[in-house]
Structure formats: C-alpha cells, structure tokens
Design an enzyme around this catalytic site. Structure first.
Site, PDB file in Angstrom:
ATOM      1  N   TRP A  21     -32.608  38.013   7.047  1.00 54.67           N
ATOM      2  CA  TRP A  21     -31.711  39.017   7.607  1.00 54.67           C
ATOM      3  C   TRP A  21     -32.090  40.407   7.087  1.00 54.67           C
ATOM      4  O   TRP A  21     -32.215  41.378   7.851  1.00 54.67           O
ATOM      5  CB  TRP A  21     -30.269  38.669   7.258  1.00 54.67           C
ATOM      6  CG  TRP A  21     -29.223  39.603   7.811  1.00 54.67           C
ATOM      7  CD1 TRP A  21     -29.381  40.622   8.710  1.00 54.67           C
ATOM      8  CD2 TRP A  21     -27.821  39.584   7.506  1.00 54.67           C
ATOM      9  NE1 TRP A  21     -28.172  41.233   8.986  1.00 54.67           N
ATOM     10  CE2 TRP A  21     -27.204  40.619   8.255  1.00 54.67           C
ATOM     11  CE3 TRP A  21     -27.029  38.786   6.665  1.00 54.67           C
ATOM     12  CZ2 TRP A  21     -25.825  40.877   8.185  1.00 54.67           C
ATOM     13  CZ3 TRP A  21     -25.662  39.049   6.602  1.00 54.67           C
ATOM     14  CH2 TRP A  21     -25.068  40.076   7.361  1.00 54.67           C
ATOM     15  N   TYR A  56     -31.454  39.986  14.224  1.00 55.96           N
ATOM     16  CA  TYR A  56     -31.806  40.692  12.990  1.00 55.96           C
ATOM     17  C   TYR A  56     -32.833  41.778  13.323  1.00 55.96           C
ATOM     18  O   TYR A  56     -34.024  41.505  13.491  1.00 55.96           O
ATOM     19  CB  TYR A  56     -32.373  39.738  11.949  1.00 55.96           C
ATOM     20  CG  TYR A  56     -31.395  38.711  11.416  1.00 55.96           C
ATOM     21  CD1 TYR A  56     -30.016  38.853  11.616  1.00 55.96           C
ATOM     22  CD2 TYR A  56     -31.839  37.604  10.694  1.00 55.96           C
ATOM     23  CE1 TYR A  56     -29.128  37.914  11.119  1.00 55.96           C
ATOM     24  CE2 TYR A  56     -30.950  36.662  10.192  1.00 55.96           C
ATOM     25  CZ  TYR A  56     -29.600  36.816  10.414  1.00 55.96           C
ATOM     26  OH  TYR A  56     -28.723  35.881   9.922  1.00 55.96           O
TER      27      TYR A  56
END
Length: 328
Positions: A21, A56
């Site tokens: 992430w 992401y």
C-alpha cells in the site's frame, strides 16, 4: 525467514510478507527509487508474499511490483491483489460480473500476469457477503484461468465469519495487531478449521506500534493518517486501527515497558502476531529498504513469554478494547 501455508491455496509463503500500500500512495510521498528499494529488500530478505491492490496509487503499486519482479527474474513470489474499491460510489450494486472482470483484467495488465495468484474482494459493503452471485463470478474467473484463487479483505469480524460460508474462499485479510485482538476470539480459529488462510494487515497500527510517534508527530496532507482519522475517506478502522491517537500513545508507553532488551517495538509487535499459529502471513508496509529489512527480522525473534502476552492482553482490555472491540 520462516514459512506458513496460506490456507487451501496450499502455497507456502513467508510468514512476514510485503504490504505494498505504502509504495502506491496515501502514506506520503515515496519516490520510485525508494519504492523499488523497499520491495527488492523485502524479497532479498526472504519474503515470498506481496499484497497489493488496484487502487493503491491508481495502479502504481501493481506496476512497481511487476517491474521489480520482471527485473529480478527467477522464481516468483506469491502476489495477492484486490478489487472493488475503484467503484464510485462504492456500493454493492457495482459488484457486477462486467465490473469485476474488467478490474481483474486491469490488474492482470498492471501486474503482467496472465493468471493472478490471489484476488481479494477489497473490503466490500457488508451486503456483498449475502450476495452469492458475486462469489459465483469469482468461481467463474478460476474456471476461465484469470485467477488461481480468491479471498476477501474484511473490516469486521462478522464479515469474515460470513465469508467462511463460501466454500471457495481461500483467504481472509483483516486488521489484527496488539490494538485489535478480537479476531483471535473466534474468527482465526474458525478460519484455520476450514483451511482458510489469514492475512494480517495494519500490524503496526499505522505506525503507532513502532513506538516512534509522539503527540507532536505530523503527517503530510496526502497521508491517510492526516485525512482519515475519523473515516473521512474510508473505514476509520484502517487508520491507527481505529484507536484515538492520544489514547493509543498512552497505551504505547505501557507497551514500551515490556520490551525485552534492545528489541524495537516494531519487531515486538510483529512477533506478537506471529504468536498466533492461525495467522498465515503478516503484511507490514514499508517505504524504504531499511524498513523492509527490519520487518523481515521479526521472523527470527524468540517467542514472547506467557507473562508478556498476558500483560499485553491486559493493556488491550483496559485501554484499547472500549474503543474498538465491538466495532470491528
């Protein structure tokens, strides 16, 4: 680096994986050099599991992953991605066969993979767990060779328990850390019993459990720890595990007194999670080479004592549970 089996996928993966992430976005700026350095260091340290998602950095994380793996060549790690959060608005009605297939095809392109190892429904609305048609679409993707397996990423324990009713769910990803202990009461055991892998995310409570934050710590405007403390953009529980910042800092000081020797709190917090044999893999994020190396070292730490585990449970119950236990 020790390995564990990821549920019914049958795949042996490193017990500490790479959470991708941070190299995608919403954790402050991470340069391409640092992003690739973080992932390369993780792989060099023996991590064989990467967790990413199509949102992401709007695909940046997936593309960086593909670039690094292509540059390295050789035996490839197990790559898990996610779908669903590209929907705007993010509502159950958007989880159609067409949308889901388009998202998977986009991830296949981003990751440069014909068949994705694992695709997870990305914290979908609770209604989805009562919509078997969605899981049937995922079943068809396996039959069509687009994915090898699928799982779910959940916000709440109840969603995880409901997901276990679908026979082809291979994994459940959820927040599990010293500040979020409820999953161990039932869900982790039930998942193990049904041979469903557990992927533990937010293991350091968005950095709180590194012990490096103070009341004066600030975050950049593009960091979710600045803009999502009250759930402004996504579930509040994803930021600092849902614990108010001041409450968490107080509990961190209690935890600090339990650290053995010169062990860092980050390694200590990761080792706490590894004490639960029902966890398949932990996915701490990292923004640079040094953080990846530190995360990997937690696999070699000696088991925590019964006294330490009991003390951590007492800290949770007295200071943290009132804020999070029944909410997630």
């Amino acid at each position: 680096m020790k390995n564990r089996i990821l549920g019914k996928t049958g795949q042996s993966v490193s017990e500490i994986g790479f959470g991708a992430w941070a190299i995608g976005g919403t954790w402050g700026e991470v340069s391409m050099e640092d992003a690739k350095g973080a992932l390369n260091a993780a792989l060099d340290a023996g991590m064989t599991f990467i967790d990413t998602a199509d949102v992401y950095g709007d695909g940046r994380s997936e593309k960086i992953t593909a670039d690094v793996l292509q540059e390295r060549g050789g035996e490839q790690p197990f790559v898990a991605t996610k779908l669903g959060r590209r929907l705007s608005p993010h509502v159950a009605a958007g989880y159609t066969e067409k949308n889901l297939n388009e998202y998977v095809d986009r991830s296949r392109d981003n990751l440069q993979m014909d068949t994705l190892d694992l695709v997870q429904l990305h914290c979908p609305p609770t209604e989805i767990y009562y919509t078997p048609e969605v899981f049937a679409v995922m079943d068809d993707m396996i039959k069509n060779g687009k994915i090898r397996s699928y799982g779910v990423s959940v916000e709440k324990v109840e969603e995880g328990l409901k997901a276990l009713e679908f026979p082809n769910v291979s994994s459940i990803q959820l927040i599990y850390n010293i500040f979020r202990q409820r999953p161990a009461e039932l869900l982790l055991r039930e998942a193990k019993r049904r041979d469903v892998g557990i992927i533990a995310r937010v293991p350091l409570a968005s950095g709180l459990l590194t012990g490096k934050m103070t009341a004066d710590t600030t975050f950049s405007a593009d960091d979710h720890r600045a803009f999502n403390r009250n759930g402004e953009q996504f579930d509040k529980g994803e930021t600092f595990a849902g614990v108010p910042f001041d409450v968490a800092l107080d509990a961190v000081e209690d935890i600090r007194r339990l650290l053995p020797g010169d062990m860092t709190m980050a390694k200590f917090a990761l080792r706490w999670i590894l004490m639960n044999e029902n966890v398949s893999v932990i996915i701490p994020g990292s923004k640079n080479k040094a953080q990846s190396e530190t995360n990997a070292q937690a696999s070699d730490i000696t088991a925590l004592s019964d006294e330490t585990m009991s003390a951590l449970k007492n800290i949770y119950q007295s200071k943290i549970a009132p804020w999070v236990h029944q909410r997630w």
